[in-house]
Motif scaffolding. Structure first.
Motif, PDB file in Angstrom:
ATOM      1  N   TYR A  74     -70.131 -10.541  43.913  1.00  0.00           N
ATOM      2  CA  TYR A  74     -70.993 -10.981  42.823  1.00  0.00           C
ATOM      3  C   TYR A  74     -72.097  -9.987  42.483  1.00  0.00           C
ATOM      4  O   TYR A  74     -72.720 -10.098  41.431  1.00  0.00           O
ATOM      5  CB  TYR A  74     -71.649 -12.318  43.178  1.00  0.00           C
ATOM      6  N   ARG A  75     -72.367  -9.001  43.344  1.00  0.00           N
ATOM      7  CA  ARG A  75     -73.481  -8.093  43.095  1.00  0.00           C
ATOM      8  C   ARG A  75     -73.048  -6.936  42.208  1.00  0.00           C
ATOM      9  O   ARG A  75     -71.971  -6.364  42.397  1.00  0.00           O
ATOM     10  CB  ARG A  75     -74.005  -7.528  44.432  1.00  0.00           C
ATOM     11  N   ASN A  76     -73.881  -6.579  41.238  1.00  0.00           N
ATOM     12  CA  ASN A  76     -73.604  -5.395  40.420  1.00  0.00           C
ATOM     13  C   ASN A  76     -74.661  -4.320  40.631  1.00  0.00           C
ATOM     14  O   ASN A  76     -74.717  -3.343  39.895  1.00  0.00           O
ATOM     15  CB  ASN A  76     -73.493  -5.768  38.932  1.00  0.00           C
ATOM     16  N   HIS A  77     -75.516  -4.499  41.622  1.00  0.00           N
ATOM     17  CA  HIS A  77     -76.530  -3.495  41.956  1.00  0.00           C
ATOM     18  C   HIS A  77     -76.723  -3.509  43.473  1.00  0.00           C
ATOM     19  O   HIS A  77     -77.236  -4.468  44.027  1.00  0.00           O
ATOM     20  CB  HIS A  77     -77.844  -3.814  41.251  1.00  0.00           C
ATOM     21  N   VAL A  78     -76.286  -2.461  44.146  1.00  0.00           N
ATOM     22  CA  VAL A  78     -76.451  -2.346  45.597  1.00  0.00           C
ATOM     23  C   VAL A  78     -76.916  -0.932  45.922  1.00  0.00           C
ATOM     24  O   VAL A  78     -76.753  -0.009  45.120  1.00  0.00           O
ATOM     25  CB  VAL A  78     -75.144  -2.639  46.368  1.00  0.00           C
ATOM     26  N   ILE A  81     -69.901  -8.441  49.357  1.00  0.00           N
ATOM     27  CA  ILE A  81     -71.004  -8.559  48.407  1.00  0.00           C
ATOM     28  C   ILE A  81     -70.632  -7.974  47.048  1.00  0.00           C
ATOM     29  O   ILE A  81     -70.914  -8.550  46.012  1.00  0.00           O
ATOM     30  CB  ILE A  81     -72.265  -7.862  48.951  1.00  0.00           C
ATOM     31  N   PHE A  82     -70.004  -6.809  47.066  1.00  0.00           N
ATOM     32  CA  PHE A  82     -69.573  -6.191  45.806  1.00  0.00           C
ATOM     33  C   PHE A  82     -68.176  -5.619  46.009  1.00  0.00           C
ATOM     34  O   PHE A  82     -67.688  -5.513  47.136  1.00  0.00           O
ATOM     35  CB  PHE A  82     -70.559  -5.111  45.360  1.00  0.00           C
TER      36      PHE A  82
END
Length: 203
Positions: free
Chosen positions: A156-160, A190-191
């Motif tokens: 779901y993350r688009n910024h890591v 996470i991504f």
């Protein structure tokens, strides 16, 4: 006498606080007279659990650490036995404890709440948000956290922030450290890291 990083200590978690840490204290109250600090923030534990932690960072008033694995404990702790979990050094298990979906949990610093059910994570996140609004005197109701379908709870993350060390290993930092832990073979949850592996620079 002050603890040093790497020390093992038996604690009891009393509160689950922001950032997914267990606010913990000595399981044996008599240790307060012998050691400092007396307050501990530990990854991977839940309120009501008694456990052994490996300390990673010790300050004047607090220490940070991680729930210890049984296979990393010194012989004197292993000899005591009485662990309620096959992997983690837990004396007892909280009702909220669940099985992490990732086999790198607590070795990788990417996730902090995989040891509980998804529904319980929503409860704590809602409470933390409301606490922040109250503390900053923001007089609006906190948004409601709704449960997502199971197939949308991962990647779901688009910024890591991914770290690459001098050996070309890329991943997240291990808990309370600057060591890079490689992503697991099954990919980061996470991504969508697995589909991006060929695009990361070597160093």
């Amino acid at each position: 006498r002050r603890f040093r990083p790497g020390a093992f200590v038996e604690l009891e978690c009393r509160h689950f606080v922001a950032e997914g840490l267990g606010l913990s204290y000595f399981a044996d109250e008599s240790l307060k007279e012998k050691f400092k600090p007396h307050v501990f923030f530990i990854w991977g534990v839940l309120p009501g659990e008694r456990f052994l932690a490996r300390l990673a960072q010790v300050k004047s008033k607090v220490a940070h650490g991680v729930l210890a694995r049984i296979d990393e404990l010194p012989a004197e702790f292993v000899g005591e036995g009485n662990f309620a979990h096959e992997t983690w050094a837990l004396r007892n298990l909280a009702e909220d404890r669940g099985k992490p979906a990732c086999d790198q949990y607590l070795r990788c610093g990417g996730c902090r709440m995989q040891h509980m059910s998804y529904e319980r994570t929503l409860y704590y996140k809602q409470a933390w948000l409301q606490s922040q609004l109250d503390r900053n005197k923001v007089e609006v109701p906190a948004m409601e956290f709704h449960s997502l379908p199971e197939d949308t709870r991962w990647h779901y993350r688009n910024h890591v922030q991914v770290h690459i060390n001098k050996f070309g290993t890329y991943g997240f930092y291990e808990p309370v450290s600057y060591r890079t832990r490689a992503f697991p073979e099954h990919g980061c949850l996470i991504f969508d890291e697995k589909s991006l592996r060929e695009k990361f620079p070597r160093f």
